[in-house]
Design a protein around this motif. Structure first.
Motif, PDB file in Angstrom:
ATOM      1  N   UNK A  24       0.825  -1.209   0.000  1.00  0.00           N
ATOM      2  CA  UNK A  24       0.000   0.000   0.000  1.00  0.00           C
ATOM      3  C   UNK A  24       0.862   1.264   0.000  1.00  0.00           C
ATOM      4  N   UNK A  25       1.949   1.256   0.753  1.00  0.00           N
ATOM      5  CA  UNK A  25       2.845   2.417   0.782  1.00  0.00           C
ATOM      6  C   UNK A  25       3.471   2.647  -0.592  1.00  0.00           C
ATOM      7  N   UNK A  26       3.935   1.587  -1.223  1.00  0.00           N
ATOM      8  CA  UNK A  26       4.527   1.711  -2.559  1.00  0.00           C
ATOM      9  C   UNK A  26       3.472   2.150  -3.575  1.00  0.00           C
ATOM     10  N   UNK A  27       2.256   1.633  -3.441  1.00  0.00           N
ATOM     11  CA  UNK A  27       1.180   2.023  -4.354  1.00  0.00           C
ATOM     12  C   UNK A  27       0.815   3.492  -4.182  1.00  0.00           C
ATOM     13  N   UNK A  28       0.837   3.974  -2.952  1.00  0.00           N
ATOM     14  CA  UNK A  28       0.536   5.386  -2.699  1.00  0.00           C
ATOM     15  C   UNK A  28       1.591   6.286  -3.342  1.00  0.00           C
ATOM     16  N   UNK A  29       2.861   5.922  -3.190  1.00  0.00           N
ATOM     17  CA  UNK A  29       3.922   6.712  -3.830  1.00  0.00           C
ATOM     18  C   UNK A  29       3.787   6.690  -5.355  1.00  0.00           C
ATOM     19  N   UNK A  30       3.505   5.526  -5.901  1.00  0.00           N
ATOM     20  CA  UNK A  30       3.340   5.417  -7.350  1.00  0.00           C
ATOM     21  C   UNK A  30       2.128   6.216  -7.818  1.00  0.00           C
ATOM     22  N   UNK A  31       1.057   6.192  -7.043  1.00  0.00           N
ATOM     23  CA  UNK A  31      -0.145   6.953  -7.395  1.00  0.00           C
ATOM     24  C   UNK A  31       0.147   8.453  -7.408  1.00  0.00           C
ATOM     25  N   UNK A  32       0.894   8.926  -6.418  1.00  0.00           N
ATOM     26  CA  UNK A  32       1.240  10.351  -6.380  1.00  0.00           C
ATOM     27  C   UNK A  32       2.101  10.748  -7.578  1.00  0.00           C
ATOM     28  N   UNK A  33       3.035   9.894  -7.938  1.00  0.00           N
ATOM     29  CA  UNK A  33       3.865  10.172  -9.115  1.00  0.00           C
ATOM     30  C   UNK A  33       3.000  10.191 -10.372  1.00  0.00           C
ATOM     31  N   UNK A  34       2.062   9.265 -10.458  1.00  0.00           N
ATOM     32  CA  UNK A  34       1.185   9.215 -11.630  1.00  0.00           C
ATOM     33  C   UNK A  34       0.335  10.469 -11.745  1.00  0.00           C
ATOM     34  N   UNK A  35      -0.169  10.957 -10.627  1.00  0.00           N
ATOM     35  CA  UNK A  35      -1.014  12.151 -10.652  1.00  0.00           C
ATOM     36  C   UNK A  35      -0.209  13.387 -11.061  1.00  0.00           C
ATOM     37  N   UNK A  36       0.990  13.529 -10.494  1.00  0.00           N
ATOM     38  CA  UNK A  36       1.759  14.750 -10.731  1.00  0.00           C
ATOM     39  C   UNK A  36       2.533  14.750 -12.037  1.00  0.00           C
ATOM     40  N   UNK A  37       3.014  13.585 -12.489  1.00  0.00           N
ATOM     41  CA  UNK A  37       3.848  13.577 -13.692  1.00  0.00           C
ATOM     42  C   UNK A  37       3.127  13.051 -14.924  1.00  0.00           C
ATOM     43  N   UNK A  38       2.103  12.234 -14.750  1.00  0.00           N
ATOM     44  CA  UNK A  38       1.375  11.600 -15.850  1.00  0.00           C
ATOM     45  C   UNK A  38       2.307  10.780 -16.736  1.00  0.00           C
ATOM     46  N   UNK A  39       3.321  10.176 -16.111  1.00  0.00           N
ATOM     47  CA  UNK A  39       4.289   9.367 -16.825  1.00  0.00           C
ATOM     48  C   UNK A  39       4.153   7.916 -16.366  1.00  0.00           C
ATOM     49  N   UNK A  40       3.812   7.038 -17.289  1.00  0.00           N
ATOM     50  CA  UNK A  40       3.663   5.631 -16.942  1.00  0.00           C
ATOM     51  C   UNK A  40       5.001   5.017 -16.561  1.00  0.00           C
ATOM     52  N   UNK A  41       6.048   5.369 -17.289  1.00  0.00           N
ATOM     53  CA  UNK A  41       7.370   4.827 -16.981  1.00  0.00           C
ATOM     54  C   UNK A  41       7.844   5.281 -15.605  1.00  0.00           C
ATOM     55  N   UNK A  42       7.669   6.542 -15.304  1.00  0.00           N
ATOM     56  CA  UNK A  42       8.052   7.054 -13.985  1.00  0.00           C
ATOM     57  C   UNK A  42       7.242   6.423 -12.867  1.00  0.00           C
ATOM     58  N   UNK A  43       5.970   6.207 -13.117  1.00  0.00           N
ATOM     59  CA  UNK A  43       5.097   5.599 -12.120  1.00  0.00           C
ATOM     60  C   UNK A  43       5.534   4.178 -11.797  1.00  0.00           C
ATOM     61  N   UNK A  44       5.810   3.388 -12.822  1.00  0.00           N
ATOM     62  CA  UNK A  44       6.221   2.007 -12.608  1.00  0.00           C
ATOM     63  C   UNK A  44       7.596   1.945 -11.959  1.00  0.00           C
ATOM     64  N   UNK A  45       8.501   2.832 -12.375  1.00  0.00           N
ATOM     65  CA  UNK A  45       9.839   2.846 -11.776  1.00  0.00           C
ATOM     66  C   UNK A  45       9.787   3.224 -10.306  1.00  0.00           C
ATOM     67  N   UNK A  46       9.043   4.272  -9.966  1.00  0.00           N
ATOM     68  CA  UNK A  46       8.939   4.697  -8.571  1.00  0.00           C
ATOM     69  C   UNK A  46       8.231   3.643  -7.733  1.00  0.00           C
TER      70      UNK A  46
END
Length: 58
Positions: A24-46
């Motif tokens: 859940x913690x990792x998913x929350x960080x990935x979700x925040x990256x997805x919202x702010x950057x709109x980058x699928x690659x960045x979201x999966x990497x983070x």
């Protein structure tokens, strides 16, 4: 993205916050990256890196 989240969080038959706290913690960080950057690659990497780091320390 939703399929990845559902697969990770709901992989067991019974969902429990205690057992899935790191996911859940990792998913929350990935979700925040997805919202702010709109980058699928960045979201999966983070998401992957944060889960790896969280599992290493906890």
């Amino acid at each position: 993205m939703a399929a990845l989240l559902a697969q990770v969080l709901l992989s067991e038959k019974v969902f429990s916050f205690k057992d899935n706290a790191l996911n859940l913690a990792a998913a929350l960080l990935a979700f925040l990256v997805a919202i702010f950057t709109r980058s699928l690659m960045g979201t999966i990497m983070i998401g992957g890196l944060s889960l790896m780091i969280l599992r290493f320390f906890f």
